[in-house]
Design an enzyme around this catalytic site. Structure first.
Site, PDB file in Angstrom:
ATOM      1  N   GLY A  19      -2.946  99.852 -38.427  1.00 21.77           N
ATOM      2  CA  GLY A  19      -2.874 101.099 -39.196  1.00 21.77           C
ATOM      3  C   GLY A  19      -1.714 102.005 -38.831  1.00 21.77           C
ATOM      4  N   MET A  97      -4.440  92.660 -45.763  1.00 14.91           N
ATOM      5  CA  MET A  97      -4.222  91.226 -45.620  1.00 14.91           C
ATOM      6  C   MET A  97      -5.132  90.402 -46.534  1.00 14.91           C
ATOM      7  SD  MET A  97      -1.712  91.549 -43.650  1.00 14.91           S
ATOM      8  CE  MET A  97      -1.272  89.936 -43.026  1.00 14.91           C
ATOM      9  N   ARG A  98      -5.445  90.932 -47.716  1.00 11.61           N
ATOM     10  CA  ARG A  98      -6.216  90.189 -48.714  1.00 11.61           C
ATOM     11  C   ARG A  98      -5.380  90.082 -49.996  1.00 11.61           C
ATOM     12  NH1 ARG A  98      -9.815  87.603 -46.431  1.00 11.61           N
ATOM     13  NH2 ARG A  98     -10.797  87.250 -48.445  1.00 11.61           N
ATOM     14  N   ILE A  99      -5.555  88.985 -50.714  1.00  6.66           N
ATOM     15  CA  ILE A  99      -4.877  88.837 -52.010  1.00  6.66           C
ATOM     16  C   ILE A  99      -5.609  89.714 -53.026  1.00  6.66           C
ATOM     17  CG2 ILE A  99      -4.477  87.208 -53.910  1.00  6.66           C
ATOM     18  CD1 ILE A  99      -4.031  85.050 -51.725  1.00  6.66           C
ATOM     19  N   HIS A 116       5.823  94.879 -46.881  1.00  3.68           N
ATOM     20  CA  HIS A 116       5.790  93.496 -46.409  1.00  3.68           C
ATOM     21  C   HIS A 116       6.889  93.301 -45.357  1.00  3.68           C
ATOM     22  CE1 HIS A 116       4.939  89.224 -46.588  1.00  3.68           C
ATOM     23  NE2 HIS A 116       6.237  89.012 -46.599  1.00  3.68           N
ATOM     24  N   GLU A 150       1.505  87.954 -58.708  1.00  2.00           N
ATOM     25  CA  GLU A 150       2.190  87.006 -57.826  1.00  2.00           C
ATOM     26  C   GLU A 150       2.288  87.634 -56.435  1.00  2.00           C
ATOM     27  OE1 GLU A 150       6.505  84.723 -57.569  1.00  2.00           O
ATOM     28  OE2 GLU A 150       6.201  86.336 -59.009  1.00  2.00           O
ATOM     29  N   VAL A 151       1.803  86.930 -55.415  1.00  5.01           N
ATOM     30  CA  VAL A 151       1.738  87.516 -54.071  1.00  5.01           C
ATOM     31  C   VAL A 151       3.146  87.882 -53.577  1.00  5.01           C
ATOM     32  CG1 VAL A 151       1.101  87.079 -51.663  1.00  5.01           C
ATOM     33  CG2 VAL A 151      -0.393  86.282 -53.506  1.00  5.01           C
ATOM     34  N   ASP A 152       3.311  89.141 -53.172  1.00  9.06           N
ATOM     35  CA  ASP A 152       4.585  89.674 -52.661  1.00  9.06           C
ATOM     36  C   ASP A 152       5.719  89.479 -53.674  1.00  9.06           C
ATOM     37  OD1 ASP A 152       3.334  90.395 -50.222  1.00  9.06           O
ATOM     38  OD2 ASP A 152       3.587  88.365 -49.474  1.00  9.06           O
ATOM     39  N   GLU A 181       9.699  99.944 -41.330  1.00 16.99           N
ATOM     40  CA  GLU A 181       8.617 100.154 -42.313  1.00 16.99           C
ATOM     41  C   GLU A 181       8.212 101.622 -42.347  1.00 16.99           C
ATOM     42  OE1 GLU A 181       6.378  95.823 -42.323  1.00 16.99           O
ATOM     43  OE2 GLU A 181       5.442  97.444 -41.222  1.00 16.99           O
TER      44      GLU A 181
HETATM   45  C1  GAR Z   1       2.963  95.559 -41.377  1.00 16.77           C
HETATM   46  O1  GAR Z   1       4.021  94.963 -40.675  1.00 16.77           O
HETATM   47  C2  GAR Z   1       2.974  95.120 -42.822  1.00 16.77           C
HETATM   48  O2  GAR Z   1       4.259  94.914 -43.330  1.00 16.77           O
HETATM   49  C3  GAR Z   1       2.207  93.824 -42.736  1.00 16.77           C
HETATM   50  O3  GAR Z   1       1.154  94.102 -41.873  1.00 16.77           O
HETATM   51  C4  GAR Z   1       1.620  95.023 -40.881  1.00 16.77           C
HETATM   52  C5  GAR Z   1       0.598  96.129 -40.724  1.00 16.77           C
HETATM   53  O4  GAR Z   1       0.927  96.955 -39.636  1.00 16.77           O
HETATM   54  N1  GAR Z   1       1.742  93.402 -44.034  1.00 16.77           N
HETATM   55  C6  GAR Z   1       1.715  92.123 -44.414  1.00 16.77           C
HETATM   56  O5  GAR Z   1       2.036  91.211 -43.695  1.00 16.77           O
HETATM   57  C7  GAR Z   1       1.242  91.913 -45.843  1.00 16.77           C
HETATM   58  N2  GAR Z   1       1.576  90.591 -46.284  1.00 16.77           N
HETATM   59  P1  GAR Z   1       0.149  98.310 -39.416  1.00 16.77           P
HETATM   60  O6  GAR Z   1      -1.356  97.991 -39.522  1.00 16.77           O
HETATM   61  O7  GAR Z   1       0.519  98.733 -38.037  1.00 16.77           O
HETATM   62  O8  GAR Z   1       0.587  99.277 -40.454  1.00 16.77           O
END
Ligand code: GAR
Length: 204
Positions: A19, A97-99, A116, A150-152, A181
């Site tokens: 988070g 992390m779910r589709i 991502h 479409e995923v990502d 990010e």
């Molecule tokens: C982040 O790096 C985000 O880009 C990735 O999960 C992490 C969450 O970090 N998302 C994916 O991989 C989606 N396919 P956080 O919980 O510290 O924000």
């Protein structure tokens, strides 16, 4: 990106893990860097870091454990209901992390933003940082984009490049990607909202 609004844009956030992006969004709003307010967090993993951060920050958090739903559509229907009840205008997938299905995408057309950890369209899906290391790229990064089925695969809003350094492992590279990010996600939310007329540019 400087932006103003008559009233704060009402955000919903979806998270599965630690988070840090969620907390960074809350902080950006509270510092006035983003004319928005995180009205509702939803997590799918009970007790995850994002939930703990929401409790500390005083942000309402709903737990929708995917293991308790019959289908992806049923989970997404519950997400839509939760965000609608909180009058959310734009939703951010911050480490979800779910589709997701058309059910969620249709409820928030062009109002669903994902972050991502790769330079899309390279390395879609899970474990993007590991995929990049395995491929031996010298440049990785992160992408904030609108969500499509479409995923990502949706339209890109903002990207940031992060060099892969000698001796990097998944943890060290992911750490530097996270910093980027945190920089681009609030800006991408502002950009998506500006395009929809939900925010106005500070310059008018
Ligand atoms: C982040 O790096 C985000 O880009 C990735 O999960 C992490 C969450 O970090 N998302 C994916 O991989 C989606 N396919 P956080 O919980 O510290 O924000």
């Amino acid at each position: 990106m400087a932006s103003v609004a008559v009233r704060p844009l009402r955000l919903g956030v979806m998270a599965s893990g630690s988070g840090s992006n969620f907390e960074n969004l809350v902080t950006a709003c509270r510092r006035g860097e983003l004319a928005a307010e995180v009205r509702q967090l939803v997590v799918n993993n009970p007790g995850c870091g994002a939930q703990q951060r929401a409790e500390r920050l005083g942000v309402p958090v709903g737990v929708l454990d995917h293991r308790g739903f019959q289908s992806r559509e049923a989970l997404d229907a519950a997400l839509v209901e939760t965000f609608r009840s909180a009058a959310v205008e734009l939703v951010v997938m911050a480490g979800w992390m779910r589709i997701v299905t058309q059910r969620l995408i249709d409820a928030f057309p062009d109002r669903l933003v994902n972050i991502h950890p790769s330079l899309l369209p390279s390395f879609r899906g899970a474990r993007a940082v590991e995929q990049a290391l395995q491929a031996g790229v010298r440049l990785s990064g992160c992408t904030a984009h609108l969500v499509r089925l479409e995923v990502d695969g949706g339209p890109i809003l903002i990207q940031a490049a992060v060099p892969v350094l000698e001796g990097d492992d998944a943890a060290s590279l992911a750490k530097r990607i996270h910093r980027q990010e945190h920089r681009i996600l609030p800006a991408a939310v502002a950009l998506a909202a500006l395009r929809l007329g939900l925010l106005q540019n500070a310059q008018g």
